[in-house]
Design an enzyme around this catalytic site. Structure first.
Site, mmCIF file in Angstrom:
data_model
loop_
_atom_site.group_PDB
_atom_site.id
_atom_site.type_symbol
_atom_site.label_atom_id
_atom_site.label_comp_id
_atom_site.label_asym_id
_atom_site.label_seq_id
_atom_site.Cartn_x
_atom_site.Cartn_y
_atom_site.Cartn_z
ATOM 1 N N CYS A 56 -12.717 -4.055 9.242
ATOM 2 C CA CYS A 56 -11.505 -4.044 8.415
ATOM 3 C C CYS A 56 -10.403 -3.186 9.029
ATOM 4 C CB CYS A 56 -11.834 -3.533 7.011
ATOM 5 S SG CYS A 56 -13.002 -4.561 6.112
ATOM 6 N N CYS B 97 -5.190 6.657 4.750
ATOM 7 C CA CYS B 97 -5.894 7.366 5.811
ATOM 8 C C CYS B 97 -6.358 8.738 5.328
ATOM 9 C CB CYS B 97 -5.004 7.518 7.039
ATOM 10 S SG CYS B 97 -4.566 5.950 7.822
#
Length: 302
Positions: free
Chosen positions: A35, A106
């Site tokens: 992904c 992130c």
């Protein structure tokens, strides 16, 4: 391009604490390399098990993923386990000076990696009564199959980061950024979580100010006239689609609109990208369907 702070650039170009601790007390692995983002975090405790002596990481991802992981290891070292267990992804972003909103996922991945490492430590050392991983209210069902995002994660990220829109949830978690079949489920979870927050004794999270496009959609509760549809397509294209493409070095121009059929021309990096078809389907067409009409189809012309 993304507007990165000097500290983000520094931690990307000169990442700290890269590698694996062979004698780690806890190891956390999150993400999926298929992904696009994956991280492995290993943590070593001091002899008395009260503080984090060392932390190392390995990650596959973009500049923000590398910088977030590097920053996290720096933040963790020297902290008591209890102090570290209270950290949030926003602490990582603040340490770096900020992250682009579209890259906040992130920092979330970094905290997930530490939570997984903390759970591993608890399993290996139950006698030390280490602080637990924050509860996700038992809602561990996977909502986004493409990126394996659970309902609990969505609710937690909404609360911690005061999110109010579906687009923000995708930015912070990637949920809904793939096939998009889960968008309705994500919206329902978001609506329910915002309702819980508003009903809680603490001050309610202020609602996001609707964008001009959202206001236009709200005004047109009935069938759109051809002129209204064309105007909304142009607004969405200029305000959302083109800036998104330009952020990655690409661009596009609107060539023709005929009822629900939209013709575009890809420019910049998009014109030669091997994944151009996916960009059209999962970004351009998806955004026009979301903002204007579910019947819209998009084709590229030379």
């Amino acid at each position: 391009m993304w507007n990165y702070t000097d500290k983000v650039k520094d931690h990307f170009q000169n990442p700290r604490n890269v590698g694996v601790l062979p004698d780690a007390d806890g190891i956390g692995e999150v993400g999926n390399i298929i992904c696009g983002d994956a991280m492995k975090l290993s943590v070593k405790l001091t002899e008395d098990r009260k503080r984090i002596a060392d932390a190392r990481f390995q990650t596959f991802g973009c500049a923000s993923a590398i910088a977030s992981a590097s920053a996290l290891t720096e933040i963790l070292k020297g902290k008591t386990v209890e102090e570290a267990s209270r950290l949030t992804n926003q602490d990582i972003a603040d340490y770096l000076g900020s992250l682009p909103e579209a890259k906040m996922h992130c920092s979330v991945m970094g905290m997930e990696a530490f939570q997984a490492a903390l759970a591993d430590m608890r399993k290996k050392h139950p006698e030390y009564n280490l602080p637990g991983v924050p509860e996700t209210e038992g809602e561990d069902r996977v909502v986004c199959q493409c990126f394996q995002v659970t309902e609990g994660k969505i609710r937690e990220v909404v609360r911690l980061n005061h999110l109010t829109t579906l687009e923000q949830v995708t930015y912070y978690t990637k949920a809904g950024g793939g096939c998009r079949e889960c968008l309705q489920k994500i919206q329902e979870i978001l609506d329910d979580e915002l309702k819980r927050i508003q009903e809680a004794p603490a001050p309610a999270v202020p609602a996001a100010t609707p964008s001009p496009i959202a206001q236009t959609v709200k005004e047109n509760v009935g069938p759109l006239t051809p002129f209204q549809k064309m105007r909304m397509i142009q607004q969405t294209f200029d305000a959302i689609i083109r800036p998104g493409l330009q952020a990655d070095g690409g661009d596009a121009e609107l060539v023709d609109v005929s009822d629900d059929k939209v013709s575009i021309r890809l420019l910049g990096h998009c014109a030669t990208c091997a994944l151009a078809d996916k960009t059209i389907e999962h970004w351009i067409e998806a955004k026009l369907r979301e903002k204007v009409s579910a019947a819209i189809t998009v084709t590229a012309v030379k």
